[in-house]
Design an enzyme around this catalytic site. Structure first.
Site, PDB file in Angstrom:
ATOM      1  NE  ARG A  58      -3.821  -1.962   2.459  1.00 54.44           N
ATOM      2  CZ  ARG A  58      -3.755  -3.077   3.182  1.00 54.44           C
ATOM      3  NH1 ARG A  58      -2.590  -3.344   3.799  1.00 54.44           N
ATOM      4  NH2 ARG A  58      -4.801  -4.061   3.149  1.00 54.44           N
ATOM      5  CE  LYS A 102      -3.159   2.326  18.349  1.00 53.61           C
ATOM      6  NZ  LYS A 102      -3.862   1.575  19.384  1.00 53.61           N
ATOM      7  CG  HIS A 119      -6.035  -0.058  -5.105  1.00 51.07           C
ATOM      8  ND1 HIS A 119      -5.627  -0.832  -3.794  1.00 51.07           N
ATOM      9  CD2 HIS A 119      -6.832  -0.576  -5.660  1.00 51.07           C
ATOM     10  CE1 HIS A 119      -6.514  -1.520  -3.765  1.00 51.07           C
ATOM     11  NE2 HIS A 119      -7.346  -1.577  -4.850  1.00 51.07           N
ATOM     12  NE  ARG A 131      -2.936  -3.626  -1.596  1.00 49.36           N
ATOM     13  CZ  ARG A 131      -2.554  -4.615  -0.565  1.00 49.36           C
ATOM     14  NH1 ARG A 131      -1.207  -4.599  -0.261  1.00 49.36           N
ATOM     15  NH2 ARG A 131      -3.249  -5.014   0.600  1.00 49.36           N
ATOM     16  CG  HIS A 189      -6.173  -8.957   2.217  1.00 53.43           C
ATOM     17  ND1 HIS A 189      -6.581  -9.431   0.974  1.00 53.43           N
ATOM     18  CD2 HIS A 189      -6.089  -7.650   2.270  1.00 53.43           C
ATOM     19  CE1 HIS A 189      -6.579  -8.272  -0.087  1.00 53.43           C
ATOM     20  NE2 HIS A 189      -6.353  -7.236   0.553  1.00 53.43           N
ATOM     21  CE1 TYR A 221      -6.669  -7.873  -6.005  1.00 52.83           C
ATOM     22  CE2 TYR A 221      -7.050  -8.359  -3.668  1.00 52.83           C
ATOM     23  CZ  TYR A 221      -6.517  -7.627  -4.727  1.00 52.83           C
ATOM     24  OH  TYR A 221      -6.234  -6.263  -4.178  1.00 52.83           O
TER      25      TYR A 221
END
Length: 215
Positions: free
Chosen positions: A38, A63, A135, A138, A164, A173
């Protein structure tokens, strides 16, 4: 799907690793495609996230915690090492930064990709009927792996690459893959045993009926 492979080859062909600026772009788009990253993950990459021994990248969440690990090929690692040898990263936190030592933004990556697409489109305008975005890169990587005729990659493996959480996200996909549908149809057809065929007379009668009523 084959045209997408040609499309990306035409884009990568514009980048010369011997050129310092183009080498940087080559590393960026190699990581985007080969690792199916990403844009947010790419921009947040640090040198410390690259494990040169295990050949993988640590992908962190907002984070700063490791969200997953993505494998690297030896060729991709060589390009990264060449890039790091030329661009001193000792004083930089992030792998890709601008002249102000700020990490690249999503806008920067999109801008670089748009410039490459415009150049590639001049040589091969027939390939660019779709808008090429990070995207799409990807997505195309996942589809190409899934539709590899000689060595198709299992959905579970693609799920790990794309990071995922749920397999249902990756199954999209498969549902979009014409090759998988075609294979399923062919396998199903092979299991059907036709016990009776039309004889010559019936074939002639059927042909005449088609001509008179449909054709």
């Amino acid at each position: 799907l084959e045209f997408r492979r040609v499309l990306f080859r035409s884009i990568f062909a514009l980048l010369n690793y011997k050129n310092k600026k183009e080498l940087k772009d080559l590393v960026i788009f190699t990581l985007l495609y080969e690792c199916a990253l990403r844009v947010s993950s790419l921009c947040s990459l640090k040198v410390e996230d690259i494990d040169f021994n295990l050949l993988e990248i640590n992908i962190k969440n907002a984070k700063g915690n490791v969200n997953g690990k993505v494998p690297l090929t030896k060729n991709t690692l060589k390009i990264i090492q060449l890039y790091l040898n030329i661009f001193s990263k000792e004083e930089q936190d992030y792998l890709f930064t601008n002249h102000k030592n700020e990490k690249y933004s999503r806008w920067t990556i999109n801008y670089k990709l748009d410039k490459l697409v415009k150049k590639a489109k001049i040589k091969r305008p027939d390939l660019f009927n779709l808008k090429v975005t990070p995207h799409v890169i990807r997505h195309s990587r996942a589809m190409n792996m899934l539709n590899n005729i000689e060595n198709p990659v299992p959905l579970s493996t693609i799920q790990k690459l794309l990071l995922h959480k749920h397999l249902s996200s990756t199954q999209i996909y498969a549902e979009a893959s014409p090759e998988i549908v075609r294979t399923a149809m062919e396998n199903n057809a092979n299991n059907i045993n036709i016990k009776r065929k039309y004889n010559k007379k019936k074939e002639e009668n059927l042909e005449n009926w088609l001509k008179n009523n449909i054709l």
